[in-house]
Write a protein that holds these residues in place. Structure first.
Motif, PDB file in Angstrom:
ATOM      1  N   GLN A 198      17.373   6.108  23.777  1.00 54.65           N
ATOM      2  CA  GLN A 198      17.210   6.188  25.222  1.00 54.65           C
ATOM      3  C   GLN A 198      16.236   7.270  25.691  1.00 54.65           C
ATOM      4  N   SER A 199      16.117   8.379  24.943  1.00 62.42           N
ATOM      5  CA  SER A 199      15.280   9.469  25.429  1.00 62.42           C
ATOM      6  C   SER A 199      14.907  10.441  24.314  1.00 62.42           C
ATOM      7  N   VAL A 200      13.883  11.220  24.607  1.00 62.21           N
ATOM      8  CA  VAL A 200      13.486  12.321  23.740  1.00 62.21           C
ATOM      9  C   VAL A 200      14.007  13.589  24.399  1.00 62.21           C
ATOM     10  N   LYS A 201      14.903  14.285  23.711  1.00 63.55           N
ATOM     11  CA  LYS A 201      15.506  15.507  24.256  1.00 63.55           C
ATOM     12  C   LYS A 201      14.587  16.706  24.050  1.00 63.55           C
ATOM     13  N   SER A 202      13.973  16.800  22.852  1.00 64.81           N
ATOM     14  CA  SER A 202      13.043  17.894  22.584  1.00 64.81           C
ATOM     15  C   SER A 202      12.178  17.552  21.378  1.00 64.81           C
ATOM     16  N   THR A 203      11.122  18.335  21.209  1.00 63.39           N
ATOM     17  CA  THR A 203      10.230  18.171  20.063  1.00 63.39           C
ATOM     18  C   THR A 203       9.942  19.543  19.459  1.00 63.39           C
ATOM     19  N   GLN A 204       9.633  19.541  18.164  1.00 66.07           N
ATOM     20  CA  GLN A 204       9.244  20.767  17.479  1.00 66.07           C
ATOM     21  C   GLN A 204       7.973  20.478  16.683  1.00 66.07           C
ATOM     22  N   ALA A 240      10.708   5.485  26.064  1.00 66.24           N
ATOM     23  CA  ALA A 240      11.545   5.733  27.242  1.00 66.24           C
ATOM     24  C   ALA A 240      10.786   6.472  28.350  1.00 66.24           C
ATOM     25  N   LYS A 241       9.456   6.600  28.168  1.00 65.86           N
ATOM     26  CA  LYS A 241       8.559   7.207  29.158  1.00 65.86           C
ATOM     27  C   LYS A 241       8.645   8.732  29.232  1.00 65.86           C
ATOM     28  N   ASP A 242       9.232   9.368  28.208  1.00 68.05           N
ATOM     29  CA  ASP A 242       9.236  10.824  28.158  1.00 68.05           C
ATOM     30  C   ASP A 242       7.835  11.288  27.777  1.00 68.05           C
ATOM     31  N   LYS A 243       7.277  12.206  28.574  1.00 65.61           N
ATOM     32  CA  LYS A 243       5.921  12.707  28.347  1.00 65.61           C
ATOM     33  C   LYS A 243       5.895  13.556  27.074  1.00 65.61           C
ATOM     34  N   LEU A 244       4.963  13.246  26.156  1.00 65.64           N
ATOM     35  CA  LEU A 244       4.872  13.963  24.891  1.00 65.64           C
ATOM     36  C   LEU A 244       3.610  14.806  24.769  1.00 65.64           C
ATOM     37  N   LEU A 245       2.589  14.524  25.580  1.00 70.00           N
ATOM     38  CA  LEU A 245       1.355  15.308  25.556  1.00 70.00           C
ATOM     39  C   LEU A 245       1.042  15.812  26.959  1.00 70.00           C
ATOM     40  N   ASP A 246       0.682  17.089  27.055  1.00 71.69           N
ATOM     41  CA  ASP A 246       0.252  17.601  28.358  1.00 71.69           C
ATOM     42  C   ASP A 246      -1.225  17.246  28.568  1.00 71.69           C
ATOM     43  N   SER A 247      -1.727  17.461  29.763  1.00 67.85           N
ATOM     44  CA  SER A 247      -3.087  17.041  30.113  1.00 67.85           C
ATOM     45  C   SER A 247      -4.156  17.763  29.295  1.00 67.85           C
ATOM     46  N   VAL A 275       0.857  -1.174   0.000  1.00 65.46           N
ATOM     47  CA  VAL A 275       0.000   0.000   0.000  1.00 65.46           C
ATOM     48  C   VAL A 275       0.906   1.241   0.000  1.00 65.46           C
ATOM     49  N   THR A 276       0.441   2.302  -0.627  1.00 62.95           N
ATOM     50  CA  THR A 276       1.215   3.535  -0.707  1.00 62.95           C
ATOM     51  C   THR A 276       0.946   4.427   0.506  1.00 62.95           C
ATOM     52  N   PRO A 277       1.999   4.750   1.268  1.00 64.67           N
ATOM     53  CA  PRO A 277       1.818   5.696   2.370  1.00 64.67           C
ATOM     54  C   PRO A 277       1.861   7.134   1.847  1.00 64.67           C
ATOM     55  N   LEU A 278       1.029   7.983   2.433  1.00 63.03           N
ATOM     56  CA  LEU A 278       1.002   9.409   2.135  1.00 63.03           C
ATOM     57  C   LEU A 278       1.383  10.131   3.423  1.00 63.03           C
ATOM     58  N   PRO A 279       2.685  10.318   3.682  1.00 66.22           N
ATOM     59  CA  PRO A 279       3.121  10.810   4.990  1.00 66.22           C
ATOM     60  C   PRO A 279       3.059  12.331   5.141  1.00 66.22           C
ATOM     61  N   ILE A 280       2.525  12.751   6.282  1.00 68.63           N
ATOM     62  CA  ILE A 280       2.569  14.143   6.711  1.00 68.63           C
ATOM     63  C   ILE A 280       3.155  14.153   8.120  1.00 68.63           C
ATOM     64  N   ILE A 281       4.279  14.821   8.267  1.00 66.89           N
ATOM     65  CA  ILE A 281       4.955  14.872   9.566  1.00 66.89           C
ATOM     66  C   ILE A 281       4.292  15.930  10.444  1.00 66.89           C
ATOM     67  N   THR A 282       3.980  15.535  11.673  1.00 71.75           N
ATOM     68  CA  THR A 282       3.338  16.437  12.628  1.00 71.75           C
ATOM     69  C   THR A 282       4.316  17.034  13.637  1.00 71.75           C
ATOM     70  N   THR A 283       5.386  16.295  13.900  1.00 66.77           N
ATOM     71  CA  THR A 283       6.316  16.677  14.953  1.00 66.77           C
ATOM     72  C   THR A 283       7.722  16.202  14.591  1.00 66.77           C
ATOM     73  N   LEU A 284       8.695  17.081  14.781  1.00 65.32           N
ATOM     74  CA  LEU A 284      10.096  16.689  14.650  1.00 65.32           C
ATOM     75  C   LEU A 284      10.617  16.426  16.053  1.00 65.32           C
ATOM     76  N   THR A 285      11.412  15.382  16.209  1.00 63.76           N
ATOM     77  CA  THR A 285      11.934  15.062  17.533  1.00 63.76           C
ATOM     78  C   THR A 285      13.456  15.029  17.526  1.00 63.76           C
ATOM     79  N   VAL A 286      14.019  15.382  18.660  1.00 62.00           N
ATOM     80  CA  VAL A 286      15.440  15.178  18.914  1.00 62.00           C
ATOM     81  C   VAL A 286      15.475  14.042  19.917  1.00 62.00           C
ATOM     82  N   GLN A 287      15.834  12.867  19.432  1.00 61.79           N
ATOM     83  CA  GLN A 287      15.809  11.703  20.308  1.00 61.79           C
ATOM     84  C   GLN A 287      16.808  10.672  19.834  1.00 61.79           C
ATOM     85  N   ASN A 288      17.121   9.787  20.741  1.00 66.49           N
ATOM     86  CA  ASN A 288      17.898   8.597  20.410  1.00 66.49           C
ATOM     87  C   ASN A 288      17.131   7.407  20.970  1.00 66.49           C
TER      88      ASN A 288
END
Length: 147
Positions: free
Chosen positions: A46-52, A111-118, A31-44
């Motif tokens: 082990q952890s997510v350092k930041s998101t944009q 790695a349990k880094d919180k990505l969404l606030d309440s 199947v053909t994926p039609l990708p739209i990126i919502t968030t850029l992450t700085v991660q490895n």
């Protein structure tokens, strides 16, 4: 283009999750994926350092332009970064006929880094969740979405 899946999610530069993993999985089914990126992450691994967050207007523009000449019957949603993204996507998808909506509600990284606030989680639950046909939460996500 037939047999296409609209995919909205974050970019995990490790490739093990997010839009990279979705593209790989969708391709395995021919199947053909039609990708739209919502968030850029700085991660490895082990952890997510930041998101944009990707601007909601750009996401809407990509979505609407794709719809002018590409048909998709499935929309697969992963990481959404903000209330605004969720509201815009909810409006876009509510205007689509005969689209199966699959939600993988990303709340935390592996790695349990919180990505969404309440507040963002609440908008996801009240606005987007009612449109969803299939949801694929892990245990933490299921607990976060439960009343």
């Amino acid at each position: 283009m037939s047999d296409s899946v609209l995919v909205l999610s974050g970019l995990d530069p490790c490739g093990g999750a997010g839009i990279a993993a979705d593209i790989e999985t969708i391709n395995q089914f021919g199947v053909t994926p039609l990708p739209i990126i919502t968030t850029l992450t700085v991660q490895n691994t082990q952890s997510v350092k930041s998101t944009q967050e990707v601007d909601s207007k750009l996401i809407a523009e990509q979505f609407n332009h794709l719809k002018t000449d590409v048909t998709f019957s499935v929309a697969k949603i992963g990481l959404l970064s903000s209330k605004k993204q969720i509201e815009v996507l909810t409006n876009l998808l509510s205007e689509c006929d005969d689209v199966t909506i699959v939600l993988d509600p990303i709340v935390k990284s592996t790695a349990k880094d919180k990505l969404l606030d309440s507040q963002t989680l609440e908008v996801l639950k009240t606005k987007l969740l009612p449109l969803v046909d299939v949801i694929t939460p892990n245990v933490d996500e299921l607990q976060a979405l439960s009343p």
